[in-house]
Design a protein around this motif. Structure first.
Motif, mmCIF file in Angstrom:
data_model
loop_
_atom_site.group_PDB
_atom_site.id
_atom_site.type_symbol
_atom_site.label_atom_id
_atom_site.label_comp_id
_atom_site.label_asym_id
_atom_site.label_seq_id
_atom_site.Cartn_x
_atom_site.Cartn_y
_atom_site.Cartn_z
ATOM 1 N N GLN A 164 0.880 -1.126 0.016
ATOM 2 C CA GLN A 164 0.031 -0.039 -0.055
ATOM 3 C C GLN A 164 1.001 1.162 0.035
ATOM 4 O OE1 GLN A 164 -2.585 -1.301 3.640
ATOM 5 N NE2 GLN A 164 -4.021 -0.006 2.173
ATOM 6 N N HIS A 165 0.495 2.254 -0.761
ATOM 7 C CA HIS A 165 1.294 3.412 -0.828
ATOM 8 C C HIS A 165 0.781 4.416 -1.447
ATOM 9 C CE1 HIS A 165 2.108 1.989 -5.136
ATOM 10 N NE2 HIS A 165 1.853 3.207 -5.313
ATOM 11 N N ALA A 166 0.983 5.937 -1.071
ATOM 12 C CA ALA A 166 0.423 7.099 -1.539
ATOM 13 C C ALA A 166 1.684 8.283 -1.744
ATOM 14 C CB ALA A 166 -0.532 7.430 -0.672
ATOM 15 N N THR A 167 1.330 9.076 -2.372
ATOM 16 C CA THR A 167 2.204 10.233 -2.574
ATOM 17 C C THR A 167 1.874 11.584 -1.803
ATOM 18 O OG1 THR A 167 2.761 8.838 -4.678
ATOM 19 C CG2 THR A 167 3.304 11.241 -4.347
ATOM 20 N N PHE A 168 2.925 12.308 -1.303
ATOM 21 C CA PHE A 168 2.760 13.556 -0.771
ATOM 22 C C PHE A 168 3.793 14.341 -1.826
ATOM 23 C CE2 PHE A 168 4.034 17.401 1.469
ATOM 24 C CZ PHE A 168 2.963 17.833 1.940
ATOM 25 N N SER A 169 3.184 15.456 -2.380
ATOM 26 C CA SER A 169 4.150 16.343 -3.277
ATOM 27 C C SER A 169 3.964 17.909 -2.798
ATOM 28 C CB SER A 169 3.734 16.316 -4.691
ATOM 29 O OG SER A 169 2.462 16.534 -4.867
ATOM 30 N N GLY A 170 5.000 18.322 -3.223
ATOM 31 C CA GLY A 170 4.904 19.891 -2.643
ATOM 32 C C GLY A 170 6.081 20.221 -1.927
ATOM 33 N N ILE A 171 7.029 19.371 -1.423
ATOM 34 C CA ILE A 171 8.202 19.822 -0.691
ATOM 35 C C ILE A 171 8.950 20.577 -1.399
ATOM 36 C CG2 ILE A 171 9.925 19.078 0.794
ATOM 37 C CD1 ILE A 171 8.554 16.381 1.211
ATOM 38 N N GLU A 172 9.210 22.018 -0.854
ATOM 39 C CA GLU A 172 9.926 22.896 -1.728
ATOM 40 C C GLU A 172 11.391 22.933 -1.200
ATOM 41 O OE1 GLU A 172 7.397 24.895 1.376
ATOM 42 O OE2 GLU A 172 8.326 23.201 1.341
ATOM 43 N N PRO A 173 12.273 23.716 -2.093
ATOM 44 C CA PRO A 173 13.560 23.988 -1.552
ATOM 45 C C PRO A 173 13.715 24.744 -0.363
ATOM 46 C CG PRO A 173 13.135 24.422 -3.958
ATOM 47 C CD PRO A 173 11.961 24.198 -3.509
ATOM 48 N N ASN A 174 14.681 24.301 0.480
ATOM 49 C CA ASN A 174 14.803 25.175 1.791
ATOM 50 C C ASN A 174 13.425 24.715 2.454
ATOM 51 O OD1 ASN A 174 17.447 26.311 1.752
ATOM 52 N ND2 ASN A 174 16.163 27.688 0.115
ATOM 53 N N PRO A 175 13.352 23.395 2.659
ATOM 54 C CA PRO A 175 11.813 22.775 3.182
ATOM 55 C C PRO A 175 11.248 23.523 4.508
ATOM 56 C CG PRO A 175 13.692 21.372 3.676
ATOM 57 C CD PRO A 175 14.170 22.228 2.983
ATOM 58 N N SER A 176 9.887 23.937 4.251
ATOM 59 C CA SER A 176 9.312 24.460 5.162
ATOM 60 C C SER A 176 8.682 23.708 6.375
ATOM 61 C CB SER A 176 8.250 25.627 4.720
ATOM 62 O OG SER A 176 7.200 24.761 4.122
ATOM 63 N N PHE A 177 8.435 24.086 7.394
ATOM 64 C CA PHE A 177 7.831 23.658 8.785
ATOM 65 C C PHE A 177 6.316 23.464 8.384
ATOM 66 C CE2 PHE A 177 5.247 24.493 12.386
ATOM 67 C CZ PHE A 177 5.672 23.215 13.343
ATOM 68 N N GLU A 178 5.679 24.500 7.801
ATOM 69 C CA GLU A 178 4.455 24.310 7.410
ATOM 70 C C GLU A 178 4.193 23.301 6.388
ATOM 71 O OE1 GLU A 178 5.382 28.520 8.777
ATOM 72 O OE2 GLU A 178 6.350 26.960 7.478
ATOM 73 N N THR A 179 4.622 22.833 5.345
ATOM 74 C CA THR A 179 4.514 22.080 4.564
ATOM 75 C C THR A 179 4.934 20.774 4.894
ATOM 76 O OG1 THR A 179 5.170 23.419 2.381
ATOM 77 C CG2 THR A 179 5.308 20.899 2.324
ATOM 78 N N SER A 180 5.922 20.476 6.080
ATOM 79 C CA SER A 180 6.154 19.460 6.455
ATOM 80 C C SER A 180 5.297 18.995 7.480
ATOM 81 C CB SER A 180 7.537 19.443 7.177
ATOM 82 O OG SER A 180 8.698 19.646 6.520
ATOM 83 N N MET A 181 4.442 19.857 8.206
ATOM 84 C CA MET A 181 3.521 19.205 9.399
ATOM 85 C C MET A 181 2.352 18.990 8.436
ATOM 86 S SD MET A 181 4.780 19.504 12.207
ATOM 87 C CE MET A 181 3.229 18.990 12.912
ATOM 88 N N LYS A 182 1.966 19.310 6.901
ATOM 89 C CA LYS A 182 0.943 18.921 6.172
ATOM 90 C C LYS A 182 1.204 17.358 5.744
ATOM 91 C CE LYS A 182 -0.353 23.166 3.848
ATOM 92 N NZ LYS A 182 -0.512 23.871 2.794
ATOM 93 N N ALA A 183 2.313 17.064 5.653
ATOM 94 C CA ALA A 183 2.731 15.704 5.240
ATOM 95 C C ALA A 183 2.858 14.761 6.495
ATOM 96 C CB ALA A 183 4.372 15.570 4.861
ATOM 97 N N VAL A 184 3.093 15.416 7.790
ATOM 98 C CA VAL A 184 2.761 14.727 9.266
ATOM 99 C C VAL A 184 1.270 14.491 9.206
ATOM 100 C CG1 VAL A 184 3.039 14.939 11.693
ATOM 101 C CG2 VAL A 184 4.909 15.860 10.196
ATOM 102 N N ASP A 185 0.523 15.314 8.961
ATOM 103 C CA ASP A 185 -0.888 15.016 9.370
ATOM 104 C C ASP A 185 -1.358 14.054 8.302
ATOM 105 O OD1 ASP A 185 -1.165 16.966 10.874
ATOM 106 O OD2 ASP A 185 -1.966 18.441 9.520
ATOM 107 N N GLN A 186 -0.786 13.636 7.013
ATOM 108 C CA GLN A 186 -1.176 12.777 5.931
ATOM 109 C C GLN A 186 -0.661 11.439 6.601
ATOM 110 O OE1 GLN A 186 -0.449 13.179 1.954
ATOM 111 N NE2 GLN A 186 -0.724 11.446 1.497
ATOM 112 N N VAL A 187 0.573 11.170 7.435
ATOM 113 C CA VAL A 187 1.142 10.245 7.768
ATOM 114 C C VAL A 187 0.223 9.689 8.754
ATOM 115 C CG1 VAL A 187 3.023 9.253 9.019
ATOM 116 C CG2 VAL A 187 3.417 10.785 7.098
ATOM 117 N N ARG A 188 -0.310 10.537 9.738
ATOM 118 C CA ARG A 188 -0.987 10.102 10.827
ATOM 119 C C ARG A 188 -2.356 9.716 10.375
ATOM 120 N NH1 ARG A 188 0.458 15.608 14.528
ATOM 121 N NH2 ARG A 188 2.516 14.756 15.463
#
Length: 227
Positions: free
Chosen positions: A58-82
């Motif tokens: 089973q797998h899914a994809t999270f896209s949109g991690i920017e150069p100089n990755p941001s806390f805000e984008t990363s936390m959206k990914a955290v929400d998807q993982v959880r």
């Protein structure tokens, strides 16, 4: 003489066609979240290779991690993982994607404001979701170390952290994945590698002649092949 500890548990998988090795590198029962930056991994076919290698997992994809990755984008990914119950992360990209995944892996089980991870430089990390990497842009070395730099755009802050829990389990290094990069990105990689090497070479006067010669060899090689 300075005392030090050195331990690097990351399994390096190098060579053409090695993305297929994900079939045996990723646990068979894992539920995988693939994390990428922009659309290049999709356009070049790397993402299709990754998905094919994962097979029936089973797998899914999270896209949109920017150069100089941001806390805000990363936390959206955290929400998807959880919310999705993912138990394995797979970074597909360059140093920024891998840096973000290190933070995401640590933040998933962190209680409270995850920015505290950066404020404590990672000393408060007690566990992390296991993760691997497929490198598409060489330069930073993030694929084989435990450090990361994250930017909090809301706070106007950029901090680094490291932890024994944030080494990639493995990193796939297929040099052919760099063939599709535009010339500007290749140039950026050469400069990035040069600057990272110079930083270590100039700022640590610890009487380490062997490491200094390594650094000089890297710098001279980059000067020769950079053009």
């Amino acid at each position: 003489m300075l005392n030090f500890d050195f331990h690097n548990p990351t399994h390096i998988v190098f060579g053409k066609g090695r993305v297929a090795d994900l079939a045996k590198l990723v646990p068979a029962a894992a539920k995988v979240l693939i994390l990428v930056g922009g659309a290049s991994a999709e356009k070049t076919g790397t993402l299709a290779e990754v998905r094919a290698a994962l097979g029936e997992r089973q797998h899914a994809t999270f896209s949109g991690i920017e150069p100089n990755p941001s806390f805000e984008t990363s936390m959206k990914a955290v929400d998807q993982v959880r919310s999705g119950g993912f138990d394995f992360l797979l970074a597909v990209g360059g140093g920024s994607v891998i840096d973000a995944v290190k933070f995401i892996a640590a933040a998933v089980h962190f209680e409270g404001d995850a920015w505290a991870i950066l404020e404590k430089r990672g000393r408060n990390i007690t566990q992390a979701v296991p993760f691997g990497a497929v490198l598409t842009l060489p330069a930073t070395g993030s694929e084989m170390n435990n450090g990361s730099v994250i930017t909090h755009r809301g706070k106007g802050a950029k901090l680094a952290f490291s932890s024994v829990h944030t080494y990639p389990l493995f990193s796939v290094l297929d040099p052919t994945k760099t063939y599709t990069l535009p010339p500007q990105q290749l140039a950026n990689g050469v400069v990035d590698a040069f600057v990272h090497t110079v930083e270590q070479y100039l700022t640590y006067p610890v009487n380490a002649p062997v490491q200094d010669r390594f650094a000089e060899g890297i710098l001279q090689t980059l000067i020769e092949i950079g053009p």
